[in-house]
Design a protein around this motif. Structure first.
Motif, PDB file in Angstrom:
ATOM      1  N   GLY A   1      13.330  -3.776  -8.628  1.00  9.95           N
ATOM      2  CA  GLY A   1      11.973  -3.469  -9.021  1.00  9.95           C
ATOM      3  C   GLY A   1      11.542  -4.269 -10.232  1.00  9.95           C
ATOM      4  O   GLY A   1      12.344  -4.522 -11.141  1.00  9.95           O
TER       5      GLY A   1
ATOM      6  N   SER B   1       6.295   3.926  -0.754  1.00 11.37           N
ATOM      7  CA  SER B   1       5.227   3.609  -1.712  1.00 11.37           C
ATOM      8  C   SER B   1       5.469   2.345  -2.519  1.00 11.37           C
ATOM      9  O   SER B   1       4.527   1.732  -3.031  1.00 11.37           O
ATOM     10  N   GLY B   2       6.735   1.982  -2.688  1.00 12.72           N
ATOM     11  CA  GLY B   2       7.072   0.833  -3.517  1.00 12.72           C
ATOM     12  C   GLY B   2       7.018   1.105  -5.006  1.00 12.72           C
ATOM     13  O   GLY B   2       7.181   0.189  -5.809  1.00 12.72           O
ATOM     14  N   GLU B   3       6.828   2.368  -5.397  1.00  8.86           N
ATOM     15  CA  GLU B   3       6.646   2.696  -6.808  1.00  8.86           C
ATOM     16  C   GLU B   3       7.695   3.687  -7.293  1.00  8.86           C
ATOM     17  O   GLU B   3       8.080   4.602  -6.563  1.00  8.86           O
TER      18      GLU B   3
ATOM     19  N   VAL C   1       1.480   3.307 -12.045  1.00  4.94           N
ATOM     20  CA  VAL C   1       2.052   3.749 -10.769  1.00  4.94           C
ATOM     21  C   VAL C   1       1.773   5.228 -10.562  1.00  4.94           C
ATOM     22  O   VAL C   1       1.393   5.938 -11.497  1.00  4.94           O
TER      23      VAL C   1
ATOM     24  N   GLU D   1       7.862   1.830 -15.898  1.00  6.21           N
ATOM     25  CA  GLU D   1       7.101   1.945 -14.659  1.00  6.21           C
ATOM     26  C   GLU D   1       7.393   0.712 -13.815  1.00  6.21           C
ATOM     27  O   GLU D   1       7.274  -0.419 -14.293  1.00  6.21           O
ATOM     28  N   CYS D   2       7.770   0.924 -12.561  1.00 13.16           N
ATOM     29  CA  CYS D   2       8.268  -0.169 -11.728  1.00 13.16           C
ATOM     30  C   CYS D   2       7.598  -0.201 -10.353  1.00 13.16           C
ATOM     31  O   CYS D   2       7.173   0.833  -9.822  1.00 13.16           O
ATOM     32  N   ARG D   3       7.570  -1.412  -9.797  1.00 12.55           N
ATOM     33  CA  ARG D   3       7.143  -1.609  -8.412  1.00 12.55           C
ATOM     34  C   ARG D   3       8.216  -2.435  -7.722  1.00 12.55           C
ATOM     35  O   ARG D   3       8.645  -3.470  -8.250  1.00 12.55           O
ATOM     36  N   SER D   4       8.674  -1.995  -6.566  1.00 15.56           N
ATOM     37  CA  SER D   4       9.774  -2.682  -5.892  1.00 15.56           C
ATOM     38  C   SER D   4       9.315  -4.045  -5.375  1.00 15.56           C
ATOM     39  O   SER D   4       8.200  -4.196  -4.869  1.00 15.56           O
TER      40      SER D   4
END
Length: 205
Positions: free
Chosen positions: A152, A78-80, A121, A134-137
């Motif tokens: 991330g 998901s990347g999240e 996310v 809250e992170c996104r890779s």
């Protein structure tokens, strides 16, 4: 004594690293699987990398039997993910999410944790944690067999109001957060104590 890591067994290398690189902040990470199952697990191979953009790094070791751990598999899918920092009153709940559970088990429910939806996310936030990112890779790098380094970007931060001293200046009451860190050996943790301050040297020349 010289320890040549090329000559050592993996478990000995691990023991030397975790006995010397201390204290290590704990990233209590929530993710969500493709099937919608929420997952929570703590990781102490964790740090921040910078602020332009704001980034964090996670070192996700492999599961001894299944290969990728659920957290790594979910991030790759998901990347999240959401990184929470762990206060002392939540240490036992954090420890409960260390359990080796199948991918279809929600560790958040297992540990009796309250959750709340994230803003940007899919994975939920742990409601009672004082800090969450809250992170996104932006980079997933395999550094060994089923061992993943994740970088991330922090999309937003949640800090409980009672710990914010001045929102405009970004002042946080860090000692009051009472965050714990990972120490040496199995099951050892530390909390802030015996603090001291040094003035940074001024520029020379």
């Amino acid at each position: 004594m010289l320890f040549d890591f090329a000559e050592l067994a993996a478990d000995i290398r691990y023991k030397i690293l975790t006995a010397t690189v201390t204290p290590r902040p704990i990233a209590w990470v929530t993710t969500r699987s493709r099937d919608g199952v929420a997952n929570a697990a703590p990781f102490s191979f964790f740090t921040v990398l910078g602020h332009e953009p704001p980034t964090v790094a996670l070192g996700l070791l492999r599961h001894p039997d299944r290969g990728l751990k659920d957290t790594a598999a979910n991030i790759l899918a998901s990347g999240e993910f959401v990184v929470h920092l762990v206060p002392r009153p939540m240490a036992e709940a954090m420890n409960a999410t260390c359990v080796d559970a199948p991918p279809d088990v929600d560790e958040l429910a297992l540990a009796g944790l309250r959750t709340t939806p994230s803003q940007l996310v899919s994975p939920p936030r742990i409601a009672d944690c004082p800090v969450a990112f809250e992170c996104r890779s932006i980079l997933n790098q395999e550094t060994g067999p089923r061992q993943i380094a994740v970088i991330g970007e922090i999309l937003c931060a949640h800090v409980a109001d009672r710990f914010v001293l001045d929102a405009g200046k970004g002042y946080i009451d860090t000692p009051a957060l009472d965050l714990i860190a990972r120490m040496h050996g199995s099951g050892w943790y530390a909390r802030p104590a015996d603090l001291f301050q040094l003035e940074r040297p001024r520029r020379i020349g």
